[in-house]
Design an enzyme around this catalytic site. Structure first.
Site, PDB file in Angstrom:
ATOM      1  N   HIS A 177      -8.271 -36.133 -46.822  1.00 34.44           N
ATOM      2  CA  HIS A 177      -8.667 -34.765 -46.467  1.00 34.44           C
ATOM      3  C   HIS A 177      -9.283 -34.085 -47.686  1.00 34.44           C
ATOM      4  CE1 HIS A 177      -9.030 -31.077 -44.461  1.00 34.44           C
ATOM      5  NE2 HIS A 177      -7.813 -30.891 -43.997  1.00 34.44           N
ATOM      6  N   HIS A 180     -11.949 -28.057 -46.024  1.00 38.82           N
ATOM      7  CA  HIS A 180     -11.251 -26.852 -45.568  1.00 38.82           C
ATOM      8  C   HIS A 180     -10.502 -26.072 -46.640  1.00 38.82           C
ATOM      9  CE1 HIS A 180     -11.311 -29.032 -41.405  1.00 38.82           C
ATOM     10  NE2 HIS A 180     -12.506 -28.672 -41.839  1.00 38.82           N
ATOM     11  N   TYR A 182      -8.688 -27.138 -49.078  1.00 40.35           N
ATOM     12  CA  TYR A 182      -7.454 -27.733 -49.608  1.00 40.35           C
ATOM     13  C   TYR A 182      -7.767 -28.412 -50.955  1.00 40.35           C
ATOM     14  CZ  TYR A 182      -5.823 -26.402 -45.025  1.00 40.35           C
ATOM     15  OH  TYR A 182      -5.523 -25.653 -43.913  1.00 40.35           O
TER      16      TYR A 182
HETATM   17  C1  LIG Z   1      -4.811 -26.786 -33.876  1.00 40.46           C
HETATM   18  C2  LIG Z   1      -5.763 -27.284 -34.928  1.00 40.46           C
HETATM   19  C3  LIG Z   1      -5.270 -27.898 -36.059  1.00 40.46           C
HETATM   20  C4  LIG Z   1      -6.135 -28.426 -37.019  1.00 40.46           C
HETATM   21  N1  LIG Z   1      -5.642 -29.133 -38.084  1.00 40.46           N
HETATM   22  C5  LIG Z   1      -6.499 -29.825 -38.886  1.00 40.46           C
HETATM   23  C6  LIG Z   1      -6.014 -30.771 -39.817  1.00 40.46           C
HETATM   24  O1  LIG Z   1      -4.819 -31.043 -39.905  1.00 40.46           O
HETATM   25  N2  LIG Z   1      -6.925 -31.404 -40.606  1.00 40.46           N
HETATM   26  C7  LIG Z   1      -8.268 -31.166 -40.498  1.00 40.46           C
HETATM   27  O2  LIG Z   1      -9.058 -31.757 -41.237  1.00 40.46           O
HETATM   28  N3  LIG Z   1      -8.744 -30.304 -39.586  1.00 40.46           N
HETATM   29  C8  LIG Z   1      -7.900 -29.661 -38.774  1.00 40.46           C
HETATM   30  N4  LIG Z   1      -8.396 -28.853 -37.780  1.00 40.46           N
HETATM   31  C9  LIG Z   1      -9.854 -28.790 -37.595  1.00 40.46           C
HETATM   32  C10 LIG Z   1     -10.291 -29.778 -36.520  1.00 40.46           C
HETATM   33  O3  LIG Z   1      -9.986 -31.116 -36.882  1.00 40.46           O
HETATM   34  C11 LIG Z   1     -11.796 -29.647 -36.234  1.00 40.46           C
HETATM   35  O4  LIG Z   1     -12.507 -30.004 -37.386  1.00 40.46           O
HETATM   36  C12 LIG Z   1     -12.189 -28.238 -35.807  1.00 40.46           C
HETATM   37  O5  LIG Z   1     -11.245 -27.681 -34.918  1.00 40.46           O
HETATM   38  C13 LIG Z   1     -13.554 -28.197 -35.154  1.00 40.46           C
HETATM   39  O6  LIG Z   1     -13.575 -29.082 -34.041  1.00 40.46           O
HETATM   40  P1  LIG Z   1     -13.422 -28.546 -32.506  1.00 40.46           P
HETATM   41  O7  LIG Z   1     -14.510 -27.519 -32.300  1.00 40.46           O
HETATM   42  O8  LIG Z   1     -13.614 -29.788 -31.687  1.00 40.46           O
HETATM   43  O9  LIG Z   1     -12.068 -27.936 -32.354  1.00 40.46           O
HETATM   44  C14 LIG Z   1      -7.545 -28.280 -36.847  1.00 40.46           C
HETATM   45  C15 LIG Z   1      -8.022 -27.608 -35.712  1.00 40.46           C
HETATM   46  C16 LIG Z   1      -7.159 -27.141 -34.752  1.00 40.46           C
HETATM   47  C17 LIG Z   1      -7.730 -26.475 -33.522  1.00 40.46           C
END
Ligand SMILES: Cc1cc2nc3c(=O)[nH]c(=O)nc-3n(C[C@H](O)[C@H](O)[C@H](O)COP(=O)(O)O)c2cc1C
Length: 355
Positions: A177, A180, A182
């Site tokens: 990772h 975002h 981090y």
């Molecule tokens: C509930 C939730 C938890 C997430 N946790 C992570 C995570 O642990 N690691 C990460 O890289 N992105 C995390 N994300 C981001 C998603 O992996 C993704 O990149 C983002 O939601 C955009 O994709 P989507 O439009 O299909 O939701 C999270 C998103 C959501 C909605």
């Protein structure tokens, strides 16, 4: 055949289609342990037909958790339940991947449904976060401790030990990772890294931590298993990390043996304006793929089967990762296959529901 359902082989691993469950924090662990929530959450998406199911950000150390509820892999005791989950995922024709993470200055926060605020280090369940520089994410937050050399060595060792445990737990893909806001992203972004040593300043210095973490993970991660990196392709902020930086980084990652770059964005600047629209980050996956030849993953507001198929067909990315659509519909790949006129194997138990 629909392009979305063409198989993909990376190293020794066969992915049956191009649809991946994007990592999603569940904040449902105690002391980092996986439990039946994770088994059902990840397992049902394997049954739903995803080629690869990636766990949520899984902390390589207790202090690297976003919240006290994060999943973790910093001790051997974490392995047993994770193994049950990977066995289940593999039994149903999917591949289990794990996202290894350190939250850096975004550690020690409440879970979202309790407001998500920082938990100060002097409060119950709080701890002091670590970062490249002693700069908080927002002005109202407690500043993190600037990592010294010894601290950086510990981070690398933690990622390595976590990768060894991931292997024992049966995972076949690791995603580092690096997105975002981090820890790894905090190092490569000039907005959060004001160091003057060899980990700060120039582009080469700021990406050093990611490269060294990659090297230490590769010491224990088998060559025949894929290793991905998720990056924030841009900070969406003047003076920050850019898509061109990502392209330069991807070239280096390719040479270092990274198999795929998962192209997300943002997360390091609370006030960044992100132009949200369907597929808003796909352009980054396309740019990196074209400029470097590395495999890329597109993510972000991909919700429709035709949209996902077009991304693969047009060569914008090699795989698509979906997050929220998979929360709405764990069986998205089965539905997508139907909509795209693609024959796929359904779980025998569910065959009577086949369209
Ligand atoms: C509930 C939730 C938890 C997430 N946790 C992570 C995570 O642990 N690691 C990460 O890289 N992105 C995390 N994300 C981001 C998603 O992996 C993704 O990149 C983002 O939601 C955009 O994709 P989507 O439009 O299909 O939701 C999270 C998103 C959501 C909605």
């Amino acid at each position: 055949m629909a392009h979305l359902f063409s198989p993909l082989k990376i190293k020794s691993i066969e992915f049956k289609n191009r649809i991946i469950v994007s990592p999603m924090c569940e904040y449902s662990s105690e002391d980092g342990f996986a439990n039946d929530w994770h088994l059902v959450h990840l397992g049902s998406r394997a049954i739903g037909g995803a080629a690869l199911v990636i766990t949520e950000a899984t902390a390589v150390s207790a202090e690297g958790r976003i919240s006290p509820g994060d999943l973790g892999i910093w001790k051997d005791e974490h392995i047993e339940k994770l193994k049950q989950i990977t066995d289940f995922i593999h039994q149903y024709g999917s591949v289990a991947g794990i996202q290894l993470a350190h939250a850096g200055r975004k550690a020690s926060h409440e879970v979202p449904w309790k407001g998500g605020a920082q938990i100060a280090s002097n409060k119950e369940n709080g701890w002091r976060s670590l970062a490249p520089s002693a700069m908080p994410f927002t002005a109202s937050e407690e500043a993190p401790i600037e990592l010294d050399k010894q601290g950086i060595e510990k981070i690398k060792a933690d990622f390595k030990a976590a990768a060894e445990r991931a292997l024992k737990a049966g995972f076949k893909v690791i995603e580092l990772h690096g997105a975002h806001g981090y820890l790894i992203h905090e190092f490569y972004s000039p907005l959060s890294n004001h160091r003057t040593d060899e980990y700060g300043g120039s582009f080469e210095n700021r990406i050093r931590l990611l490269l060294e973490v990659t090297e230490s993970v590769k010491e224990v991660w088998p060559d025949e298993y894929p290793l991905f990196v998720r990056i924030s392709s841009t900070d969406w902020t003047e003076g920050g990390w850019t898509a061109d930086d990502s392209s330069a980084l991807a070239k280096i990652l390719k040479d270092k043996g990274i198999d795929l770059v998962d192209c997300s964005s943002g997360g390091n600047v609370a006030t960044a304006k992100i132009p949200l629209k369907p597929g808003y980050q796909v352009e980054f996956a396309e740019k990196l793929r074209k400029e470097t030849g590395i495999l890329t993953g597109a993510v972000g507001l991909i919700t429709e089967p035709e949209q996902a198929d077009e991304i693969i067909k047009s060569g914008q990315a090699d795989v698509v990762l979906l997050a929220r659509e998979f929360l709405r519909d764990p069986y998205f790949p089965l539905r997508a296959a139907h909509q795209l006129g693609q024959e796929v194997k359904w779980p025998s138990q569910y065959e009577r529901a086949k369209w």
